[in-house]
Write a protein that holds these residues in place. Structure first.
Motif, PDB file in Angstrom:
ATOM      1  N   SER A 201       0.831  -1.210   0.000  1.00  9.53           N
ATOM      2  CA  SER A 201       0.000   0.000   0.000  1.00  9.53           C
ATOM      3  C   SER A 201       0.864   1.258   0.000  1.00  9.53           C
ATOM      4  O   SER A 201       0.481   2.285  -0.574  1.00  9.53           O
ATOM      5  CB  SER A 201      -0.917  -0.013   1.230  1.00  9.53           C
ATOM      6  N   CYS A 202       2.032   1.184   0.641  1.00  8.11           N
ATOM      7  CA  CYS A 202       2.952   2.325   0.599  1.00  8.11           C
ATOM      8  C   CYS A 202       3.444   2.570  -0.826  1.00  8.11           C
ATOM      9  O   CYS A 202       3.584   3.718  -1.267  1.00  8.11           O
ATOM     10  CB  CYS A 202       4.136   2.082   1.536  1.00  8.11           C
ATOM     11  N   LEU A 203       3.713   1.482  -1.562  1.00  8.01           N
ATOM     12  CA  LEU A 203       4.122   1.627  -2.962  1.00  8.01           C
ATOM     13  C   LEU A 203       3.038   2.328  -3.776  1.00  8.01           C
ATOM     14  O   LEU A 203       3.307   3.272  -4.522  1.00  8.01           O
ATOM     15  CB  LEU A 203       4.417   0.250  -3.563  1.00  8.01           C
ATOM     16  N   HIS A 204       1.801   1.843  -3.649  1.00  5.11           N
ATOM     17  CA  HIS A 204       0.707   2.458  -4.401  1.00  5.11           C
ATOM     18  C   HIS A 204       0.468   3.897  -3.944  1.00  5.11           C
ATOM     19  O   HIS A 204       0.162   4.770  -4.768  1.00  5.11           O
ATOM     20  CB  HIS A 204      -0.567   1.626  -4.224  1.00  5.11           C
ATOM     21  N   ALA A 205       0.610   4.151  -2.632  1.00  4.26           N
ATOM     22  CA  ALA A 205       0.371   5.506  -2.127  1.00  4.26           C
ATOM     23  C   ALA A 205       1.360   6.501  -2.716  1.00  4.26           C
ATOM     24  O   ALA A 205       1.025   7.683  -2.911  1.00  4.26           O
ATOM     25  CB  ALA A 205       0.455   5.519  -0.603  1.00  4.26           C
ATOM     26  N   SER A 206       2.575   6.045  -3.008  1.00  6.22           N
ATOM     27  CA  SER A 206       3.557   6.965  -3.593  1.00  6.22           C
ATOM     28  C   SER A 206       3.157   7.416  -5.000  1.00  6.22           C
ATOM     29  O   SER A 206       3.675   8.403  -5.490  1.00  6.22           O
ATOM     30  CB  SER A 206       4.931   6.291  -3.628  1.00  6.22           C
ATOM     31  N   ASN A 207       2.245   6.680  -5.652  1.00  3.56           N
ATOM     32  CA  ASN A 207       1.808   7.021  -7.012  1.00  3.56           C
ATOM     33  C   ASN A 207       0.460   7.737  -7.037  1.00  3.56           C
ATOM     34  O   ASN A 207      -0.098   7.949  -8.109  1.00  3.56           O
ATOM     35  CB  ASN A 207       1.718   5.751  -7.866  1.00  3.56           C
ATOM     36  N   ILE A 208      -0.080   8.054  -5.863  1.00  2.00           N
ATOM     37  CA  ILE A 208      -1.356   8.773  -5.841  1.00  2.00           C
ATOM     38  C   ILE A 208      -1.170  10.174  -6.432  1.00  2.00           C
ATOM     39  O   ILE A 208      -0.224  10.888  -6.100  1.00  2.00           O
ATOM     40  CB  ILE A 208      -1.885   8.859  -4.387  1.00  2.00           C
ATOM     41  N   GLU A 209      -2.085  10.564  -7.319  1.00  3.66           N
ATOM     42  CA  GLU A 209      -2.041  11.876  -7.956  1.00  3.66           C
ATOM     43  C   GLU A 209      -3.115  12.784  -7.354  1.00  3.66           C
ATOM     44  O   GLU A 209      -4.200  12.335  -6.983  1.00  3.66           O
ATOM     45  CB  GLU A 209      -2.267  11.738  -9.469  1.00  3.66           C
ATOM     46  N   PHE A 210      -2.808  14.084  -7.272  1.00  2.64           N
ATOM     47  CA  PHE A 210      -3.735  15.071  -6.742  1.00  2.64           C
ATOM     48  C   PHE A 210      -4.120  16.059  -7.840  1.00  2.64           C
ATOM     49  O   PHE A 210      -3.275  16.440  -8.672  1.00  2.64           O
ATOM     50  CB  PHE A 210      -3.110  15.826  -5.557  1.00  2.64           C
ATOM     51  N   LEU A 211      -5.359  16.456  -7.853  1.00  2.00           N
ATOM     52  CA  LEU A 211      -5.867  17.429  -8.818  1.00  2.00           C
ATOM     53  C   LEU A 211      -6.004  18.785  -8.141  1.00  2.00           C
ATOM     54  O   LEU A 211      -6.528  18.885  -7.017  1.00  2.00           O
ATOM     55  CB  LEU A 211      -7.230  16.971  -9.359  1.00  2.00           C
ATOM     56  N   GLU A 212      -5.531  19.851  -8.805  1.00  2.00           N
ATOM     57  CA  GLU A 212      -5.638  21.197  -8.255  1.00  2.00           C
ATOM     58  C   GLU A 212      -7.047  21.736  -8.461  1.00  2.00           C
ATOM     59  O   GLU A 212      -7.648  21.568  -9.538  1.00  2.00           O
ATOM     60  CB  GLU A 212      -4.623  22.123  -8.908  1.00  2.00           C
ATOM     61  N   LEU A 213      -7.582  22.396  -7.439  1.00  2.00           N
ATOM     62  CA  LEU A 213      -8.912  22.990  -7.500  1.00  2.00           C
ATOM     63  C   LEU A 213      -8.847  24.444  -7.043  1.00  2.00           C
ATOM     64  O   LEU A 213      -7.993  24.815  -6.223  1.00  2.00           O
ATOM     65  CB  LEU A 213      -9.890  22.213  -6.601  1.00  2.00           C
ATOM     66  N   LEU A 262      -6.290  22.028   1.683  1.00  2.00           N
ATOM     67  CA  LEU A 262      -4.840  22.090   1.509  1.00  2.00           C
ATOM     68  C   LEU A 262      -4.495  22.130   0.031  1.00  2.00           C
ATOM     69  O   LEU A 262      -5.141  21.455  -0.786  1.00  2.00           O
ATOM     70  CB  LEU A 262      -4.170  20.854   2.132  1.00  2.00           C
ATOM     71  N   PRO A 263      -3.483  22.908  -0.361  1.00  2.00           N
ATOM     72  CA  PRO A 263      -3.061  22.903  -1.768  1.00  2.00           C
ATOM     73  C   PRO A 263      -2.398  21.579  -2.129  1.00  2.00           C
ATOM     74  O   PRO A 263      -2.089  20.751  -1.269  1.00  2.00           O
ATOM     75  CB  PRO A 263      -2.072  24.067  -1.844  1.00  2.00           C
ATOM     76  N   LYS A 264      -2.143  21.416  -3.400  1.00  2.00           N
ATOM     77  CA  LYS A 264      -1.601  20.156  -3.901  1.00  2.00           C
ATOM     78  C   LYS A 264      -0.258  19.829  -3.267  1.00  2.00           C
ATOM     79  O   LYS A 264       0.009  18.669  -2.908  1.00  2.00           O
ATOM     80  CB  LYS A 264      -1.468  20.233  -5.428  1.00  2.00           C
ATOM     81  N   GLU A 265       0.632  20.823  -3.106  1.00  2.00           N
ATOM     82  CA  GLU A 265       1.964  20.564  -2.576  1.00  2.00           C
ATOM     83  C   GLU A 265       1.893  20.002  -1.149  1.00  2.00           C
ATOM     84  O   GLU A 265       2.576  19.037  -0.804  1.00  2.00           O
ATOM     85  CB  GLU A 265       2.805  21.845  -2.592  1.00  2.00           C
ATOM     86  N   LYS A 266       1.031  20.614  -0.297  1.00  2.00           N
ATOM     87  CA  LYS A 266       0.925  20.141   1.079  1.00  2.00           C
ATOM     88  C   LYS A 266       0.228  18.786   1.146  1.00  2.00           C
ATOM     89  O   LYS A 266       0.533  17.973   2.023  1.00  2.00           O
ATOM     90  CB  LYS A 266       0.183  21.165   1.919  1.00  2.00           C
ATOM     91  N   ALA A 267      -0.692  18.521   0.238  1.00  2.01           N
ATOM     92  CA  ALA A 267      -1.335  17.207   0.201  1.00  2.01           C
ATOM     93  C   ALA A 267      -0.324  16.122  -0.151  1.00  2.01           C
ATOM     94  O   ALA A 267      -0.350  15.018   0.415  1.00  2.01           O
ATOM     95  CB  ALA A 267      -2.482  17.216  -0.809  1.00  2.01           C
ATOM     96  N   GLU A 268       0.580  16.433  -1.081  1.00  2.00           N
ATOM     97  CA  GLU A 268       1.620  15.461  -1.428  1.00  2.00           C
ATOM     98  C   GLU A 268       2.559  15.224  -0.255  1.00  2.00           C
ATOM     99  O   GLU A 268       3.002  14.092  -0.001  1.00  2.00           O
ATOM    100  CB  GLU A 268       2.397  15.967  -2.651  1.00  2.00           C
ATOM    101  N   LYS A 269       2.866  16.299   0.510  1.00  2.00           N
ATOM    102  CA  LYS A 269       3.670  16.124   1.729  1.00  2.00           C
ATOM    103  C   LYS A 269       2.940  15.246   2.742  1.00  2.00           C
ATOM    104  O   LYS A 269       3.546  14.437   3.454  1.00  2.00           O
ATOM    105  CB  LYS A 269       3.979  17.487   2.351  1.00  2.00           C
TER     106      LYS A 269
END
Length: 889
Positions: A201-213, A262-269
């Motif tokens: 699940s950690c592997l898949h989580a590293s590939n999660i993409e976020f969309l900016e709104l 949260l913006p995309k950058e903080k969500a990725e963090k």
């Protein structure tokens, strides 16, 4: 206390990355386990653990099988090492009074979680991630949503572009060892599936993409991504819950709760923090589960299924990080070097204390030896209020702090410290330097605040607690309480665990605990406890040296070895030992080695009546007289010796003052030598041995020469007769060889010529056959062309004759019809003339009708017959044309 018989022991294995600390630790554990097995077998007390009624596993094997599990999830390839331990561990191997191994306990330190989201070029992530991708079956790949993916498809495993190991170890093989170790440690199949699911699940989580709104001020998780679906199913959470936990946070204002995006950058963090926290909790769970299987319980009870045996003592094995100094040094290097500073201080105190204790025990005269002290470095790093870690903790607790504010606080409070460095270049780059015992190291403050906090947002922890998977809830408990008893949490969690107990809300934004311990504070506390444990034992040191930086065998770089010895403090320890009395022998061994220097005195003493004087003292006096003859001490040295002797009123052995001038002292059970005295005595011994050896050699050579002379005369006569005989035999042999060679040459030439003749004959016959065949084929081709042309002519002439016949036939038919018509008209004219009455007309009419019918029938039959003959002629002409065309082809 340390040094006493039966006291707990500690083996401290240290060295830089790639020097072999992990392998050395395994060798030590195997050796101790082997001794325990042998002891248990001799005492007939071999302890066995039965698993599932099928396989019996010894406690020694279980302790050793903990290594593959921890190595897979805690080791990784680095630039310097293909199997580098990215955590420290202290393995406490527990023994019974009979000397058998009854259990073990593992304490880990500072897992490098930043490696999960960032690796340097040429490095890999943790082994387990690659091993699972290489070792899973097709069903497992489909179960964990990996059917279409490899290590190159995940950000966690492809950051550095490195996917294999340089030491030839295959991930598929190590995955098999990991599975075997889990089975032997009693990991149930369901638990293994949960462990693998969390790691994947950690592997898949590293590939999660976020969309900016909303112009980048908010974000959301891409729901259609296959990696999102995999994370949701493996963690047992909902999309709405995960999107809310990662893309927003809650703020409490009084009794009201406000949600902010949260913006995309903080969500990725946030995803990176979730990955690090989840994997770190999984690693702690594995350590706790291993401990629950192999640790002796308090009160004398054994571990899982073990017979109760009382613990009498332990041998601790410490595998800890070595001193690190890279081009870019961060928070991890500061903690590692802080640990090395503390252990170096303990090493210095232990070595000096051992030297002092032995001198006191033997009752010799000695002066205090200066030793390098690094307490000021430890004070700079860990002192409360003004130490670097304390300043960092204060910055982490204060709101709105950054790495820059931390750096400014360092410059303000630590600049005056002599071990701290911060020049204009470093201040501009937010860097600082520390003068460690092994050399100066420059640190970059970027990321210090984030790494020291290592916080997981409260919403992410609540997300894991809301999971439908009990194992994920257990990991959430570990994340919420990392300082708690992991073994107790493991005992109540994992596969098939009951619902976790109610607990306080986890730390996070808006609801953080006021006294949450930081990574630096936690590591400092663990290091203090480690030093206390080591101080309670009798330590032994193993320094691992890396022969070269190329990781190749049979290459020994002296400069690299010298640098490592300096960093490890070995050279300084040797210097201290040389300042004192580095060479020491027991009385028996001293007499045995150097009795050649005082044989007359020893023989005289053995025949005398004064038995109170020891042979060692007699030999020392004889040696001192010889040294005094060769290199007598100066008058200043003798005067100083007499002055020290007079000032020392508690002196129990005044003779040692006189001996100390020559670099010797005689203790109660040992003789102590300084390097100068040792070298002088060794030279005397070698000189004496050379002189005696020359006398022995002189007599031996005379005896050997006389014996060899008689043998040489007899051998010469025998050799001459043999030489003459061999010369005659050689001459006869030459004549025989010449005769035989002539015959052989004749037969060889005959055979060669005959062979050449047969080859030529065969070649000529073959050429004749080929030529005749070629001529015959040419002739046949010419005759075949003539035959085909005759057939073509025959059919062509037949076609022309048929056309002429048809034309004449049509002409004849036309003429016949014309003649018949002419005669018919004449008859009709005649009949018309004669047809004057009705009867005559009727009869004539009937005759005409009959004649007309007959003519029509004859005409139709003629036409039909003509058509059939024409068809036959056309078909025959076509067949002839086709045959002619085939012959031409």
């Amino acid at each position: 206390p340390a040094g006493e018989k039966g006291a707990d022991q500690a083996i401290l294995v240290s060295g830089e990355s790639g020097a072999g600390k992990t392998v050395t630790t395994k060798f030590v554990m195997k050796y101790l386990a082997s001794l325990s097995s042998r002891k248990a077998k001799n005492n007939k007390e071999k302890e066995k653990v039965e698993e599932k009624g099928e396989k019996k596993q010894t406690i020694e094997d279980q302790v050793l099988q903990s290594n593959p599990i921890l190595e897979s999830f805690g080791n990784a390839r680095t630039i310097r090492n293909d199997n580098s331990s990215r955590f420290g561990k202290f393995i406490e191997m527990q023994f019974s009074r009979e000397g058998t191994l009854i259990g073990a306990s593992i304490q880990t330190y500072l897992l490098e979680k930043v490696r999960l989201v960032q690796q340097a070029p040429g490095e890999r992530n943790y082994h387990a991630l690659y091993e699972m991708l290489a070792g899973f079956t097709e069903d497992q790949l489909e179960k964990y949503f990996l059917s279409d993916y490899t290590a190159e498809d995940f950000k966690m495993t492809s950051n550095s572009g490195t996917y294999d190991r340089r030491d030839g170890v295959e991930d598929f093989d190590t995955f098999g060892e990991l599975k075997e170790a889990m089975d032997e440690m009693g990991f149930e199949v369901e638990l293994q599936d949960n462990i693998f699911a969390i790691a994947i699940s950690c592997l898949h989580a590293s590939n999660i993409e976020f969309l900016e709104l909303i112009h980048g001020e908010s974000s959301e998780i891409e729901e259609d991504s296959p990696h999102t679906e995999a994370v949701l199913k493996l963690l047992g959470v909902t999309y709405e819950g995960m999107n809310s936990a990662l893309c927003s946070f809650k703020i409490k204002a009084g009794k009201e709760t406000h949600v902010r995006a949260l913006p995309k950058e903080k969500a990725e963090k946030g995803v990176e923090a979730l990955i690090k926290a989840t994997y770190g909790a999984l690693f702690l769970y594995l350590v706790g589960r291993v401990n629950s299987c192999i640790t002796v319980k308090e009160g004398g009870g054994g571990g899982r299924g073990k017979k109760a045996v009382k613990k009498a003592g332990f041998i601790g094995v410490l595998d800890i990080f070595g001193f690190e100094s890279f081009k870019h040094n961060s928070f991890e290097q500061l903690c590692i070097n802080y640990c090395n500073e503390a252990l170096q201080q303990q090493f210095n105190l232990f070595v000096l204390k051992n030297e002092q204790d032995e001198y006191e025990r033997e009752g010799i005269q000695w002066n205090f030896i200066s030793f390098p002290e690094n307490a000021d470095v430890l004070e700079l790093i860990s002192k409360k209020g003004s130490g670097i870690i304390s300043i960092l903790d204060d910055q982490c607790r204060a709101p709105g702090t950054t790495d820059k504010s931390f750096a400014n606080a360092l410059y303000k409070k630590c600049t005056s410290h002599e071990r701290f460095e911060a020049n204009h270049r470093q201040v501009g780059a937010l860097k600082f330097g520390i003068f460690h015992y092994a050399g100066p190291v420059e640190y970059d403050t970027t990321g210090f605040i984030e790494k020291n906090r290592d916080e997981l947002p409260r919403e992410a922890t609540e997300l894991l607690l809301s999971s439908t998977n009990d194992f994920v809830k257990t990991l959430a408990q570990i994340i919420s309480n990392p300082d708690g008893d992991i073994t107790a949490i493991v005992a109540g969690g994992g596969a098939g665990a009951s619902k976790p107990k109610e607990r306080k809300k986890p730390p996070g934004p808006g609801g953080a605990k006021a006294k949450a311990m930081s990574v630096g504070g936690q590591f400092s506390q663990q290091l203090t406890e480690l030093r206390v444990n080591i101080d309670r034992t009798s330590p032994h040191y193993v320094r691992c040296m890396k022969p070269n930086d190329q990781l190749v065998p049979d290459v020994f770089d002296e400069a690299i070895i010298a640098e490592q010895l300096t960093c490890a403090g070995v050279i300084e320890a040797v210097r201290v030992s040389r300042v004192g009395y580095p060479q020491r022998y027991s009385h028996v061994n001293f007499v045995k080695r150097y009795k050649i220097l005082g044989l007359p005195e020893l023989k005289k003493h053995s025949k005398g009546s004064n038995k109170k004087i020891k042979p060692c003292d007699v030999l020392v006096d004889a040696i001192v007289r010889q040294i005094n003859e060769i290199d007598p001490p100066s008058e200043e040295v003798m005067e100083k010796m007499e002055e020290d002797k007079a000032n020392d009123k508690k002196c129990k052995n005044p003779k040692n003052y006189e001996l100390s001038v020559f670099g010797l002292q005689v203790g109660k059970s040992k003789v102590f030598l300084r390097k100068v005295a040792y070298d002088m005595i060794e030279r005397l011994r070698v000189r004496k041995m050379h002189a005696e050896a020359m006398n022995i050699q002189k007599a031996a050579r005379k005896y050997i020469a006389m014996r060899e002379l008689g043998l040489a005369i007899a051998a010469t006569k025998k050799l001459q007769s043999q030489a003459r005989r061999m010369k005659a035999k050689a001459k006869v042999q030459v004549l025989r060889e010449n005769f035989s060679s002539t015959i052989i040459q004749a037969w060889v030439r005959r055979h060669s010529d005959h062979k050449q003749f047969l080859a030529t004959k065969y070649a000529l016959r073959w050429m004749q056959r080929v030529h005749r065949g070629l001529q015959g084929r040419k002739k046949w081709i010419a005759l075949n062309k003539i035959r085909k042309s005759i057939i073509i002519q025959k059919y062509w002439r037949m076609h022309i004759g048929y056309n002429v016949y048809e034309a004449k036939k049509r002409s004849w038919n036309t003429l016949q019809r014309a003649v018949r018509c002419h005669w018919a008209r004449l008859v009709l004219k005649e009949l018309k003339k004669n047809a004057k009455n009705v009867n005559a007309l009727g009869e004539e009419r009937d005759k005409l009708r009959q004649e007309n019918a007959r003519l029509k029938q004859e005409l139709s039959e003629g036409r039909k017959k003509a058509r059939e003959e024409a068809k036959k002629e056309i078909a025959a002409a076509k067949e002839a044309a086709q045959a002619a065309a085939a012959e031409r082809n």
